[in-house]
Design an enzyme around this catalytic site. Structure first.
Site, short mmCIF file in Angstrom:
data_model
loop_
_atom_site.label_atom_id
_atom_site.label_comp_id
_atom_site.label_asym_id
_atom_site.label_seq_id
_atom_site.Cartn_x
_atom_site.Cartn_y
_atom_site.Cartn_z
N ASP A 501 0.84 -1.20 0.00
CA ASP A 501 0.00 0.00 0.00
C ASP A 501 0.88 1.25 0.00
O ASP A 501 2.09 1.18 0.16
CB ASP A 501 -0.89 -0.03 1.25
CG ASP A 501 -2.06 0.95 1.16
OD1 ASP A 501 -2.29 1.52 0.08
OD2 ASP A 501 -2.73 1.15 2.19
N GLU A 504 2.24 5.03 -4.18
CA GLU A 504 2.05 5.95 -5.34
C GLU A 504 3.29 6.81 -5.61
O GLU A 504 3.38 7.33 -6.72
CB GLU A 504 0.85 6.86 -5.09
CG GLU A 504 -0.46 6.13 -5.17
CD GLU A 504 -0.73 5.22 -3.97
OE1 GLU A 504 -0.20 5.53 -2.89
OE2 GLU A 504 -1.41 4.21 -4.14
#
Ligand SMILES: *[C@@H]1O[C@H](CO)[C@@H](O)[C@H](O)[C@H]1NC(C)=O
Ligand SMILES: *[C@@H]1O[C@H](CO)[C@@H](O)[C@H](O)[C@H]1NC(C)=O
Ligand SMILES: *[C@@H]1O[C@H](CO)[C@@H](O)[C@H](O)[C@H]1NC(C)=O
Ligand SMILES: *[C@@H]1O[C@H](CO)[C@@H](O)[C@H](O)[C@H]1NC(C)=O
Ligand SMILES: *[C@@H]1O[C@H](CO)[C@@H](O)[C@H](O)[C@H]1NC(C)=O
Ligand SMILES: *[C@@H]1O[C@H](CO)[C@@H](O)[C@H](O)[C@H]1NC(C)=O
Ligand SMILES: *[C@@H]1O[C@H](CO)[C@@H](O)[C@H](O)[C@H]1NC(C)=O
Length: 919
Positions: A501, A504
């Protein structure tokens, strides 16, 4: 009527008048500006007929010249472009036709040489019109590579200096395809560069023009601004992810922006750049053929769409490396695309079961209590997850005994229940622990694998554990580091898969604890329309340094490179077993290594609907293992929303219920008994379909077939299907029509022109290509089986370890010729090399002439029993008097209302050929 007509004419006259004035008064300035151009830069050829050149026949033919947002007459004319304000000119998505646009003769680059090359065509281009972006390339190469009969690659780059290219492991083709289904032309010597790719329509022999840059926005190639534009053969455009919006793009002056970002979806903001980068589109052409285009480029970019129909790629780095996939079916396009980016990974069988998670269990004991309450309600579950609360101070690779409790004991309990365990791992590594106290930092520092800032020190930002640094997964050494961390952790907590997770990369401070520089990487002149207008808002600086180059170039690859490194680490850790990875951030090719979910959604009906679009897009992007937080991640769900979402989620490829710590528990046993009952019912249906789903994943892994598909993939000649995104299909055979609104007991579903059967009753529906109203009480999701299919199923159980031992069931849906077919792949469900080693069984099922033949065509996996327990046949033409199985009479029942034949209570060994006939 008449009055309105004359008003229009008058308006047109006024517009032309204005245009003339502008051009005349500004012409002198333009000319004097152009005298200081480089040797090769020719003056704009606008001397006598500039107004003609600006008088494009329709506003749709305007191609935006001022790529910045502050269009002004002055800056426009400086660029040698046409200024003619109309409507809602200026900026943003849905802006309407631009006020500043290219004159029809805007040259950009001219072609100085075109010759044949060993792989196709090779051209040289020379800069002829200055674009006003700094550091333009003067000489370009344009190479056309005939890679396969259905795939052509177009590469445009600087002839004199090498530039950043995406380190994706694409096929390296050495010999040109001979039976090409396409034709590529580059305009001749001395003319404005333009390129066309065309193909023949297989059904009509008509020419399909797939790429045509002639007359679209000119080619621009500067260091930090590259533009390539093409007309599109139709307005039916899909892909270009990740975004929020309809499946079928509205190309009416809209824009997609690509740059990975931790961004929960702003409701209604179709323009926002989200977690993943997929610069790939698929176009459905007017006659039902399809083609696809992939721009292999990882820089921040805008893609401007206009109703011409046309498209302009505007990226701020790299090169133009573009693949065109000829199709001609949409399924072919996805096969051709995944041949380039990598076929999807083969998931372990258990990963097709139900995954349950939340942030907010707080303790290991509570986690197990929820597992047991779902189990007690008889609701199948295969995988339990934990969010970061398992850890010590939210640091990766730790476990928090003091607060969370005994994580290893929890995993042991979960394994005892024949279930699997997955936990989150974030990408930020805590960087301010006392020396010697936190090996993941100390070892990474020692190995020198963390991302550096522009001046060469560790780039420090903030994530869940506080100050963090980020492993640089473009560095090969980082895979060793990551493997070591994962193996070490697994020796204490024997998890079965990993959830990665925040990749990005997400950063709680903008850029770094020191901010960013003010250089051209952190502040490029052309800024794609990213949220907040900043490339480093909520992330690290573009000027940061990774092993393969500036973060400016490789930023959007972070999730991809992490998934790849995690895959290698899991191969080493889970000896012989298939890795299972779910990553939030993706790039083209991520599906080769792992799955994805659509990020932080909300507990709303709108978000439930959007999840279908995200799943269909991900399937087109080669990531079939896709899901969404069922019942919603943010906000309290409601029982009814959660019940409907549980029904829909039961037909997600990656079926995962997860939510945030502040909101109410939403596992399927957290609500009323009716809700639990209806969840149990739909979970059992999912589990009964798993052999079919698993076979679709096999086809996807081996052939690049799409798993969950939009209706137009199966009905490309039916334009009604082009915009359908509230229904979807599993493979070619199962149509899913969920309820997506509150308090509805019926749903309107499109029924394509075909024969269908209601899954629950076997009742026949003659699809006539219209919407039909379907009954949808609260505990039912509409499922239809397509005539002609044979679906392999299995009696469900509480988990896949149990269900895999149950008897198989064949669901036969006869077509109007009373025929059907299907197949099954079966193996141990988890060995990493079962397909490569041929340790699999494949079965074919065929019905013809009132005879079902089951034959095993491959039988490499012999260790498990495979027993057929029942056969249901939908669409019989009458009650049979006898049913014979391998020549022996068997009992059957017959539903004369729905014309369904049921053969139950059998136990046929599927390793032997089986013939069932009825008369
Ligand atoms: C665009 O114009 C606005 C308003 O005049 C100004 O605030 C902004 O700084 C300008 N942006 C650029 C990139 O010039
Ligand atoms: C297409 O053209 C080929 C070659 O001229 C011809 O053999 C074929 O029949 C044509 N197909 C159609 C559908 O017109
Ligand atoms: C490409 O587009 C231009 C401008 O619309 C048009 O004139 C030309 O015929 C097109 N080329 C092909 C091969 O269709
Ligand atoms: C495109 O947008 C314009 C301006 O908003 C509108 O008038 C027109 O109807 C739209 N066309 C389509 C096809 O949506
Ligand atoms: C968790 O459950 C175990 C077994 O019931 C018990 O021994 C232990 O004390 C519990 N731990 C906590 C922190 O409640
Ligand atoms: C890089 O990090 C060092 C040390 O933390 C800091 O002094 C320097 O300003 C940073 N450089 C940039 C460009 O942020
Ligand atoms: C299509 O089928 C539905 C349901 O049978 C029927 O109500 C409808 O009238 C049909 N429409 C057409 C155009 O045939």
């Amino acid at each position: 009527m008449e009055k309105a007509f004359w008003t229009v004419i008058l308006l047109i006259l006024c517009k032309v008048g204005t245009l003339k004035g502008d051009v005349l008064s500004e012409y002198g300035r333009k000319k004097s500006y152009s005298t200081d151009h480089e040797l090769f830069v020719k003056e704009m050829q606008i001397k006598t007929n500039f107004d003609d050149l600006c008088a494009v026949p329709s506003d749709d033919l305007r191609f935006n010249c001022l790529q910045g947002d502050n269009a002004s007459k002055e800056t426009c004319l400086e660029r040698g472009c046409c200024w003619n304000p109309i409507g809602n000119y200026g900026s943003g998505a849905s802006a309407g036709p631009p006020s500043c646009y290219y004159p029809t003769n805007y040259v950009g680059y001219t072609v100085s040489e075109v010759k044949n090359s060993s792989m196709g065509i090779s051209a040289e281009l020379i800069l002829s019109t200055k674009s006003y972006y700094p550091d333009e390339s003067v000489f370009l190469f344009a190479d056309v590579l005939y890679e396969t009969d259905s795939r052509v690659r177009l590469r445009i780059g600087d002839s004199n200096r090498s530039r950043y290219e995406v380190p994706l492991n694409v096929p390296n083709v050495k010999t040109p395809a001979l039976n090409r289904k396409y034709d590529v032309r580059i305009s001749g010597f001395g003319q404005r560069f333009s390129l066309t790719v065309s193909a023949k329509s297989p059904s009509s022999n008509n020419t399909r023009v797939l790429i045509n840059s002639t007359g679209a926005a000119p080619l621009i190639f500067s260091d930090q601004f590259i533009q390539f534009s093409t007309f599109l053969p139709s307005q039916y455009l899909y892909g270009l992810g990740q975004y929020r919006g309809p499946l079928l793009h509205n190309i009416n002056w809209t824009r997609r922006t690509i740059w990975n970002r931790d961004q929960f979806v702003p409701v209604g903001n179709v323009g926002a750049n989200l977690y993943g980068s997929h610069p790939f589109y698929l176009v459905m052409e007017e006659d039902g053929n399809a083609h696809g285009v992939f721009l292999l480029n990882s820089n921040a970019m805008d893609i401007d769409l206009q109703p011409t129909p046309a498209l302009a790629w505007r990226t701020i780095g790299g090169i133009i490396d573009m693949y065109v996939f000829i199709g001609p079916t949409p399924a072919d396009v996805i096969r051709q695309y995944t041949d380039v980016i990598g076929h999807p990974f083969m998931p372990p069988y258990w990963s097709l079961g139900y995954h349950q998670s939340r942030w907010g269990y707080k303790t290991a004991n509570r986690t197990l209590e929820v597992v047991d309450r779902v189990r007690a309600a008889g609701i199948p579950q295969d995988v339990q997850w934990n969010d970061l609360e398992y850890s010590d101070g939210q640091k990766d690779f730790t476990t928090g005994y003091n607060v969370f409790g005994d994580q290893p004991a929890l995993v042991a309990e979960i394994h005892k229940r024949q279930m699997r365990y997955i936990m989150i791992t974030d990408c930020g590594i805590s960087s301010n622990q006392p020396a010697g106290k936190y090996p993941p930092y100390d070892i990474g520092f020692e190995m020198d694998i963390f991302i550096k800032n522009y001046t060469g020190d560790l780039l420090v930002g903030k994530c869940w554990p506080g100050e963090t640094v980020w492993p640089d997964f473009t560095n090969p050494k980082t895979t060793d580091y990551w493997s070591q961390m994962i193996q070490n952790y697994h020796s204490k907590v024997p998890f079965d898969g990993i959830w990665i997770d925040m990749n990005e990369m997400s950063n709680f401070v903008d850029g770094s604890v020191h901010g960013c520089t003010d250089n051209k990487y952190d502040h490029p002149l052309y800024m794609p329309h990213v949220t907040n207008g900043s490339l480093y808002r909520k992330s690290i600086c573009p000027s940061a340094r990774q092993y393969l180059g500036l973060n400016y170039n490789v930023h959007s690859l972070y999730g991809y490179t992490e998934t790849k490194a995690t895959y290698t680490a899991l191969q080493k850790t889970l000896t012989g077993k298939r890795p299972f990875i779910i990553s939030r951030s993706t790039f083209a090719g991520s599906g080769h290594y792992g799955g994805n979910w659509n990020g932080d959604n909300h507990a709303t009906y709108v978000d439930m609907h959007s999840s279908i679009i995200d799943i269909l897009n991900a399937n087109m992007f080669g990531i079939p293992m896709m899901g969404a937080c069922v019942c919603g991640f943010l906000e309290d769900t409601t029982e009814q929303l959660c019940q409907r979402w549980t029904q829909l989620g039961s037909f997600y490829p990656f079926y995962w219920n997860h939510n945030e710590r502040w909101y109410i528990p939403q596992d399927p046993a957290a609500f009323s008994e009716e809700m639990a009952k209806s969840s149990r019912k739909v979970h059992l249906i999912r589990y009964s379909f798993l052999p079919y789903f698993y076979t679709l994943f096999y086809d996807s892994h081996v052939n690049g077939d799409i798993v969950v598909r939009p209706l137009f993939f199966e009905y490309p000649n039916d334009k009604n299907t082009f915009s359908i995104d509230k229904q979807f299909m599993w493979g070619p055979c199962l149509l899913v029509t969920p309820v997506l609104e509150e308090d509805q007991q019926q749903v309107s579903g499109y029924v394509p022109k075909d024969v269908w059967y209601d899954f629950y009753t076997g009742q026949k529906i003659n699809g006539n290509g219209t919407y039909q109203t379907l009954d949808a009480p609260l505990d039912k999701i509409n499922l239809h089986i397509r005539a002609g299919c044979i679906i392999p199923m299995q009696n469900p159980a509480l988990n896949t370890v149990k269900s895999r031992k149950n008897r198989f069931r064949l669901l036969v849906a006869l077509n109007s010729a009373l025929e059907a077919s299907g197949n099954l792949m079966w193996d141990d469900g988890e060995s990493i090399d079962s397909i490569e080693k041929g340790v699999i069984n494949r079965l074919d099922f065929v019905v013809q002439k009132r005879t079902l033949v089951v034959s095993m065509t491959e039988s490499g996996y012999k260790t498990e029993r495979m027993t057929l327990g029942s056969v249901d046949i939908f669409g019989m033409d009458g009650k049979p008097s006898t049913v014979l199985m391998n020549g022996h009479r068997v009992k059957f029942s017959y539903d004369s209302t729905n014309k369904v034949l049921q053969i139950t209570g059998i136990a046929e060994n599927l390793f032997r050929d089986l013939v069932v006939n009825w008369k």
